[in-house]
Design an enzyme around this catalytic site. Structure first.
Site, PDB file in Angstrom:
ATOM      1  N   ARG B  50       0.863  -1.181   0.000  1.00 45.95           N
ATOM      2  CA  ARG B  50       0.000   0.000   0.000  1.00 45.95           C
ATOM      3  C   ARG B  50       0.894   1.224   0.000  1.00 45.95           C
ATOM      4  O   ARG B  50       1.236   1.758   1.060  1.00 45.95           O
ATOM      5  CB  ARG B  50      -0.914  -0.035   1.221  1.00 45.95           C
ATOM      6  CG  ARG B  50      -2.025  -1.074   1.074  1.00 45.95           C
ATOM      7  CD  ARG B  50      -2.731  -1.306   2.382  1.00 45.95           C
ATOM      8  NE  ARG B  50      -1.831  -1.907   3.355  1.00 45.95           N
ATOM      9  CZ  ARG B  50      -2.156  -2.174   4.613  1.00 45.95           C
ATOM     10  NH1 ARG B  50      -3.347  -1.886   5.051  1.00 45.95           N
ATOM     11  NH2 ARG B  50      -1.288  -2.740   5.431  1.00 45.95           N
ATOM     12  N   ASP B  52       2.353   4.998  -0.465  1.00 49.26           N
ATOM     13  CA  ASP B  52       1.867   6.339  -0.123  1.00 49.26           C
ATOM     14  C   ASP B  52       1.769   7.250  -1.343  1.00 49.26           C
ATOM     15  O   ASP B  52       2.293   6.928  -2.410  1.00 49.26           O
ATOM     16  CB  ASP B  52       2.854   7.006   0.858  1.00 49.26           C
ATOM     17  CG  ASP B  52       2.634   6.541   2.278  1.00 49.26           C
ATOM     18  OD1 ASP B  52       1.486   6.223   2.638  1.00 49.26           O
ATOM     19  OD2 ASP B  52       3.628   6.491   3.037  1.00 49.26           O
ATOM     20  N   ARG B 198      11.417   4.729   3.933  1.00 50.24           N
ATOM     21  CA  ARG B 198      11.771   6.152   3.904  1.00 50.24           C
ATOM     22  C   ARG B 198      12.494   6.580   5.178  1.00 50.24           C
ATOM     23  O   ARG B 198      13.402   7.421   5.148  1.00 50.24           O
ATOM     24  CB  ARG B 198      10.517   7.001   3.685  1.00 50.24           C
ATOM     25  CG  ARG B 198       9.970   6.872   2.264  1.00 50.24           C
ATOM     26  CD  ARG B 198       8.560   7.414   2.143  1.00 50.24           C
ATOM     27  NE  ARG B 198       8.455   8.773   2.630  1.00 50.24           N
ATOM     28  CZ  ARG B 198       7.298   9.423   2.781  1.00 50.24           C
ATOM     29  NH1 ARG B 198       6.154   8.829   2.490  1.00 50.24           N
ATOM     30  NH2 ARG B 198       7.308  10.648   3.229  1.00 50.24           N
TER      31      ARG B 198
END
Lengths: 255, 255
Positions: B50, B52, B198
């Protein structure tokens, strides 16, 4: 006045071309406006190549003359700051002799053309490659390319708007290679006619899908007739790679 | 009903993320609407990851169930036609067993993160890389990355909005390498926490510029405290590379 050579990278998508145009944004206008804002002077940019709307550059070379004392690194940083958010970046900036000219001193120009060879449409590379769904034979394209290498009358491969005095050009290198889903074509010469690279790529693409052969490319060249061109490739896949300079014993390759 | 596995490539820039959102466009909505237009059915998409808003994919795997009889190749072509001009492409489409699930059957996920390490701003790669002007030591980043490999409580590297039940994850691989102007970081694991890649990249970037060392990364990990995170890298540079599947003797790698 100090003459600065600039190495430029840009996404040609949002521009009407490198040269200043009355009817829309250009690379030249953007760089000149940034330089004027920094120096308070009227600045004119001269470039090694005059790329069309939608054509990109990884290493275009240009020059500007500036009266205000400024170090090359500071000028580069200031230009990059003023150019934001436009997709134009100054990769290098150096002081050159006053008689050096980005266009007239240039002895070699190299382009790259990227074809994304797959059925699925472009996503991340939208506007940055030509998508061709039919399988391309890069080996056949590379062989056919050799027909065009050398000194020829390239009238067939020249835009009807081309302003060059002579259609005679010496093509030093034209090579096609496969890189995964891509077929990449490299072309280098002292100079090119208007649309010459895109016209040559269009015909090589026809060879790649098996519709043209080497003899057909040779016939098209020999015909010296724009009507005999097979296909003009779109600007999206074209990149100005680098400009080469040599003067006397010196040899400078920028970018 | 036939279950189709889709391999998707997309530019995450114009989307609010992969999952359907009330407040803006998503990959899921785009694919579901295309599939519904083709089949006349209400179609739901399930994906391996999923991602971003702003995160890209070169090989996301998803599945949809369709009642209408249609060959995989025709479905892929029709989806690509309906998805235009959105920057989403279906690269592969194949029929899967009914108990195969793009998310729950997935045993491995791989991401890549691209840092453009130069002073000049992004042009052609705008939105597709993180620009860092300070020189990065990719070797030091690769060594520090090894501190994070293995089974750990990744609370420090987890978004406060993360919905996973446990912060315990096994990171199989984290590697940094230089590729010209780029530093590329690859990460693979069975699954990741929200913002984990990230967050890890952000800390490795601090190592790359010499502000953090291996011990500081180990301390941050051991602290299990989001406040100790050095930096969360922006979504622009992140790419979902591939999903891996294995069931019994079978082993399928899609994309």
């Amino acid at each position: 006045m100090t003459r600065f050579a600039l190495t430029l990278e840009f996404d040609g998508g949002p521009f009407m071309g490198l040269q200043r145009q009355a009817h829309g944004p250009s690379i030249q206008q953007a760089v000149e406006e940034a330089a004027s804002a920094i120096t308070g002077e009227v600045v004119t940019m001269h470039a090694a190549g005059r790329t069309d709307a939608g054509v990109h550059a990884l290493g275009m070379v240009a020059h500007i003359d500036v009266a205000k004392p400024i170090a090359p690194f500071r000028l580069m940083e200031a230009l990059n700051a003023w150019l934001r958010p436009k997709p134009i970046a100054v990769l290098a900036c150096e002081v050159m002799p006053e008689d050096w000219h980005a266009r007239f001193s240039c002895t070699g120009r190299a382009y790259e053309y990227r074809i994304l060879n797959r059925r699925a449409p472009l996503t991340l590379a939208k506007g940055q490659a030509w998508q061709m769904p039919k399988p391309l034979d890069a080996g056949a394209m590379d062989r056919a390319a050799q027909v065009l290498v050398g000194t020829h009358d390239f009238t067939t491969f020249r835009s009807t708007h081309c302003q060059a005095r002579s259609p005679l050009k010496t093509l030093d290198r034209l090579a096609a290679r496969r890189e995964g889903e891509y077929v990449v074509i490299e072309a280098s010469a002292r100079s090119f006619l208007h649309h010459q690279v895109r016209s040559m790529v269009g015909c090589l693409a026809l060879v790649g899908i098996g519709r043209w052969d080497d003899a057909r490319v040779a016939d098209a060249l020999a015909a010296r007739d724009r009507q005999r061109l097979g296909l003009n490739a779109p600007p999206d896949g074209l990149y100005f790679l680098r400009a080469t300079y040599s003067s006397g014993v010196e040899h400078t390759e920028l970018a």
